[in-house]
Design an enzyme around this catalytic site. Structure first.
Site, PDB file in Angstrom:
ATOM      1  N   ALA A  77      36.353  58.010 -33.431  1.00 22.13           N
ATOM      2  CA  ALA A  77      36.695  56.939 -33.506  1.00 22.13           C
ATOM      3  C   ALA A  77      35.240  57.152 -34.892  1.00 22.13           C
ATOM      4  CB  ALA A  77      35.425  55.507 -33.513  1.00 22.13           C
ATOM      5  N   CYS A  90      31.502  69.622 -42.672  1.00 20.42           N
ATOM      6  CA  CYS A  90      30.748  69.795 -41.597  1.00 20.42           C
ATOM      7  C   CYS A  90      30.509  71.573 -42.630  1.00 20.42           C
ATOM      8  CB  CYS A  90      31.795  70.616 -40.729  1.00 20.42           C
ATOM      9  SG  CYS A  90      32.605  69.439 -39.239  1.00 20.42           S
TER      10      CYS A  90
HETATM   11  N1  PLP Z   1      39.572  67.788 -36.361  1.00 17.00           N
HETATM   12  C1  PLP Z   1      39.412  66.511 -37.714  1.00 17.00           C
HETATM   13  C2  PLP Z   1      40.919  67.159 -38.248  1.00 17.00           C
HETATM   14  C3  PLP Z   1      38.510  66.263 -38.836  1.00 17.00           C
HETATM   15  O1  PLP Z   1      38.126  66.033 -39.679  1.00 17.00           O
HETATM   16  C4  PLP Z   1      37.040  66.090 -38.007  1.00 17.00           C
HETATM   17  C5  PLP Z   1      35.725  65.928 -38.515  1.00 17.00           C
HETATM   18  O2  PLP Z   1      35.420  65.754 -39.798  1.00 17.00           O
HETATM   19  C6  PLP Z   1      37.487  66.443 -36.288  1.00 17.00           C
HETATM   20  C7  PLP Z   1      37.967  67.313 -35.804  1.00 17.00           C
HETATM   21  C8  PLP Z   1      35.041  66.285 -35.417  1.00 17.00           C
HETATM   22  O3  PLP Z   1      35.007  65.138 -35.787  1.00 17.00           O
HETATM   23  P1  PLP Z   1      33.547  64.892 -35.074  1.00 17.00           P
HETATM   24  O4  PLP Z   1      32.829  65.627 -36.276  1.00 17.00           O
HETATM   25  O5  PLP Z   1      33.977  63.698 -35.209  1.00 17.00           O
HETATM   26  O6  PLP Z   1      33.378  65.575 -33.626  1.00 17.00           O
END
Ligand code: PLP
Length: 395
Positions: free
Chosen positions: A214, A346
């Site tokens: 979301a 991240c």
């Molecule tokens: N997958 C992709 C391609 C993403 O860009 C991200 C977040 O940057 C995620 C997964 C993980 O999302 P979340 O940090 O909301 O769990």
């Protein structure tokens, strides 16, 4: 000067209409969807509508949408859930080596990459398929890696750093052809970054598992989902994965924990809004993106675009700028009120160069000196002009 946010791939602001849709479920209609009384029924009704909206948008049945606490969790459920089920069934059949092979691409998000590494530590045979210098998955190599122990193939729909869009339908077709009438391998795609701009219909793409989030589509943080293709046995629906989180048996038994009703309602509203404006917004941002790429090349004649120029998300610009480290540029632009990034949020604090750019054959120098500019709903021509003016000052 009003700050300018150009990091929409990291996260998006919550749309006011989404906020409005979530409001009733914080303290007015706050019931637990599992409760039998009317408070519970209201909550379970809201959850049901949210599930129907998300399912409708991706061509799924409503029971096939499993709400999770994030996309990271959905990716963990996809990989870990397949591994658990596969091993359980192999042990039941008394197969000598019950451990599966799992194929992922070299440019997956950390929530797939690191989960796969963890599963390898638990005994899975993980194969990482390379990508071209434009960042497109090598389908020939992927096909060569399919073997009799293969349980899962996972390739993201669009990359979070370079915006490169993968040939998902083609990969899904290859996986299905290899599978024939068997259960394995399943095909998972992380469509978190793609959903805003690419139609993600699970049947047209031919995927068995799909992750959405979301917070990347102008919805709230702390809610994602995993689509899980199911089949019907008598009156029961069966799923090809085992849960990772166990407890009260919510979400078809695949993700225990009291559901985030406000989050799901916001997620569904965000999905509706994307569905209503996808093509128009994609066309608008493609124009801005291409102006941005051309202008950066003019400011810095040695600058180069990372990733495919055409098979690319409409909002993504990822450029190598010779002689300037990404960190230096991010800080200098931030001082001028402009937010960009060097790649995945991240790993933004990690000293390691981007695994995505390295997998595309970029040198460490290119990986260190590349910035990601991602546009979004609030980006207009004026914002882009202000960004370019600020960038010029760094020359
Ligand atoms: N997958 C992709 C391609 C993403 O860009 C991200 C977040 O940057 C995620 C997964 C993980 O999302 P979340 O940090 O909301 O769990």
């Amino acid at each position: 000067m009003k700050p300018i946010y150009l990091d929409y791939a990291a996260t998006t602001p919550v749309d006011p209409r989404v906020l409005e849709a979530m409001k009733p479920y914080w303290n007015g209609e706050f019931g637990n969807p599992g409760s039998l009384h009317s408070f519970g029924q209201k909550a379970s009704g809201a959850l049901f509508s949210a599930r129907q909206i998300v399912a409708g948008a991706i061509g799924a049945k409503y029971e096939e949408v499993i709400f999770t606490g994030s996309a990271t969790e959905a990716n963990n459920l996809a990989l870990g859930g397949v591994m658990r089920r596969y091993v359980r069934e192999q042990l039941k059949a008394k197969v000598k080596n019950p451990m599966p092979r799992i194929i992922i691409s070299a440019i997956e998000h950390e929530s797939v990459l690191k989960t796969a590494h963890d599963l390898a530590r638990d005994g899975a045979n993980v194969v990482i398929v390379p990508v071209s210098k434009e960042g497109v998955v090598d389908i020939k190599k992927l096909k060569e890696a399919l073997n009799e122990r293969i349980a899962l193939v996972s390739v993201m729909t669009a990359n979070n750093e370079t915006g490169t869009i993968q040939p998902i339908a083609e990969i899904a077709k290859a996986v299905r052809e290899f599978r024939g009438e068997r259960v394995w391998p399943l095909f998972h795609t992380d469509a978190v970054q793609a959903f805003n701009y690419v139609k993600c219909n699970v049947n047209e793409l031919g995927v068995d598992l799909m992750t959405l989030s979301a917070q990347k589509i102008y919805g709230p943080k702390g809610v994602g989902c995993l689509y899980v293709r199911s089949s019907k046995r008598g009156n029961f629906r069966t799923y090809p994965i085992d849960p990772v989180l166990t407890g009260g048996g919510q979400e078809q038994g695949l993700r225990s924990g009291t559901e985030n009703v406000a989050g799901a309602a916001g997620f569904a509203k965000a999905v509706e809004l994307v569905e209503a404006s996808r093509e128009k917004e994609a066309a608008r941002l493609t124009k801005l993106r291409d102006i941005c790429i051309r202008s950066i090349k003019k400011i810095w004649p040695g600058a180069k675009l990372n990733g495919d120029a055409k098979k690319r998300l409409p909002n993504n610009v990822n450029m190598y700028v010779p002689g300037k480290s990404a960190e230096e540029m991010i800080v200098a632009l931030d001082l001028q009120g402009i937010a960009v990034s060097s790649g995945s949020a991240c790993t933004a604090r990690s000293p390691e160069p981007s695994h995505v750019l390295l997998a595309m054959g970029a040198s460490k120098e290119v990986a260190k000196n590349s910035i990601r500019i991602t546009l979004g709903r609030q980006t207009g021509e004026k914002d882009l002009a202000a960004f370019l003016a600020a960038l010029k000052k760094l020359r």
